[in-house]
Design an enzyme around this catalytic site. Structure first.
Site, PDB file in Angstrom:
ATOM      1  N   ASP A   1      12.341  31.868  37.929  1.00  0.00           N
ATOM      2  CA  ASP A   1      13.335  31.084  37.192  1.00  0.00           C
ATOM      3  C   ASP A   1      12.615  29.911  36.535  1.00  0.00           C
ATOM      4  OD1 ASP A   1      15.818  29.801  36.321  1.00  0.00           O
ATOM      5  OD2 ASP A   1      16.803  30.948  37.909  1.00  0.00           O
TER       6      ASP A   1
ATOM      7  N   ASP B   1      22.593  36.119  31.972  1.00  0.00           N
ATOM      8  CA  ASP B   1      23.440  35.618  30.890  1.00  0.00           C
ATOM      9  C   ASP B   1      24.091  36.803  30.177  1.00  0.00           C
ATOM     10  OD1 ASP B   1      24.515  34.448  28.575  1.00  0.00           O
ATOM     11  OD2 ASP B   1      22.944  32.934  28.525  1.00  0.00           O
TER      12      ASP B   1
ATOM     13  N   LYS C   1      29.282  37.026  22.982  1.00  0.00           N
ATOM     14  CA  LYS C   1      29.587  37.246  21.573  1.00  0.00           C
ATOM     15  C   LYS C   1      28.845  38.478  21.061  1.00  0.00           C
ATOM     16  CE  LYS C   1      30.497  32.372  20.535  1.00  0.00           C
ATOM     17  NZ  LYS C   1      30.128  31.198  19.699  1.00  0.00           N
TER      18      LYS C   1
ATOM     19  N   ASP D   1      29.384  39.768  36.655  1.00  0.00           N
ATOM     20  CA  ASP D   1      30.837  39.623  36.727  1.00  0.00           C
ATOM     21  C   ASP D   1      31.455  39.683  35.331  1.00  0.00           C
ATOM     22  OD1 ASP D   1      29.941  37.158  35.796  1.00  0.00           O
ATOM     23  OD2 ASP D   1      31.512  36.030  36.826  1.00  0.00           O
TER      24      ASP D   1
ATOM     25  N   PHE E   1      28.406  30.848  42.549  1.00  0.00           N
ATOM     26  CA  PHE E   1      28.705  31.333  41.205  1.00  0.00           C
ATOM     27  C   PHE E   1      29.624  32.556  41.262  1.00  0.00           C
ATOM     28  CE2 PHE E   1      27.784  34.232  37.704  1.00  0.00           C
ATOM     29  CZ  PHE E   1      27.925  33.407  36.594  1.00  0.00           C
TER      30      PHE E   1
END
Length: 240
Positions: A94, A144, A148, A180, A217
């Site tokens: 990360d 991520d 869009k 998710d 999360f």
């Protein structure tokens, strides 16, 4: 920011490619996280600078069983998985500085000898630093979703990414994805199903495995009515 800590851009120009596994984000860091980086980066940190990586030397055992995790957030689930399976080396990648600090603090507190924290672009690690058939697994949890339509090309789970990853997986290694975001889950399933050298361990989506801890999360997503999907695909031996 941290003279003895993770570098802002360890790979330099090596990171110039179309696939991106992250958006660089240093973020606001707490004093405890900064202290953990200053104290513990030399022990657990790995700069993803493109240099070939000796996994046996990195984890201190011959022929180690190593799983790469791309994107660990604050690292709580990663630490739990490392503690629950000490025979497996976890190389968690990360660029989120607060998350790196938090995971370093957890690693120290829990004595996680089987954990290493990679700083930088995971694509550089996969493309330049690992030999073929060196990994026993790859985990991509809640990447991520780029919701869009015009941004879908930025999603990590794409055919070109799998073409890069699959040769690094040993036969029997498992590629485990979770999201998710339902449209991304459907795309993941489609792309993974079509990928040569991978076989679905379930009929469609997988039941949530017990070894993947529930994260903050994930709980937030469930509270919003999101459906979490897991996908488990195994590396199969090539046919001759």
């Amino acid at each position: 920011m941290f003279p003895e800590g993770p570098a802002p851009d360890p790979a330099g120009s090596r990171g110039e490619h179309r696939i991106r596994s992250f958006h660089a984000r240093r973020g606001r860091i707490t004093p405890a996280q900064a202290a953990a980086i200053a104290r513990h980066w030399d022990r657990w940190g790995v700069e993803l600078d493109g240099s070939p990586l000796d996994l046996a030397a990195l984890f201190g055992v011959p022929e180690p069983r190593v799983v790469v995790e791309i994107g660990f957030g604050m690292g709580d689930a990663t630490a739990q998985m490392a503690a629950a399976d000490p025979s497996t080396g976890i190389l968690a990648v990360d660029v989120h500085t607060p998350g790196q600090g938090n995971l370093l603090a957890l690693a120290d507190r829990m004595g996680l000898a089987n954990l290493r924290i990679g700083n930088g672009d995971a694509i550089v690690l996969l493309r330049d630093m690992l030999p073929p058939a060196s990994l026993s697994g790859l985990r991509v949890y809640f990447p991520d979703p780029w919701p869009k339509t015009r941004h879908h090309k930025r999603r990590l789970i794409q055919p070109e990414f799998l073409a890069l990853v699959t040769p690094l997986l040993r036969p029997g290694a498992v590629l485990h994805c979770a999201t998710d975001w339902e449209p991304y889950a459907e795309q993941m399933l489609q792309v993974l199903t079509a990928a040569p050298g991978l076989a679905n361990l379930h009929d469609g989506f997988a039941p949530r495995p017990d070894f993947r801890p529930m994260t903050k999360f994930e709980r937030q997503g469930l509270a919003k009515g999101h459906v979490v999907r897991d996908l488990l695909f195994e590396r199969v031996r090539p046919a001759f």
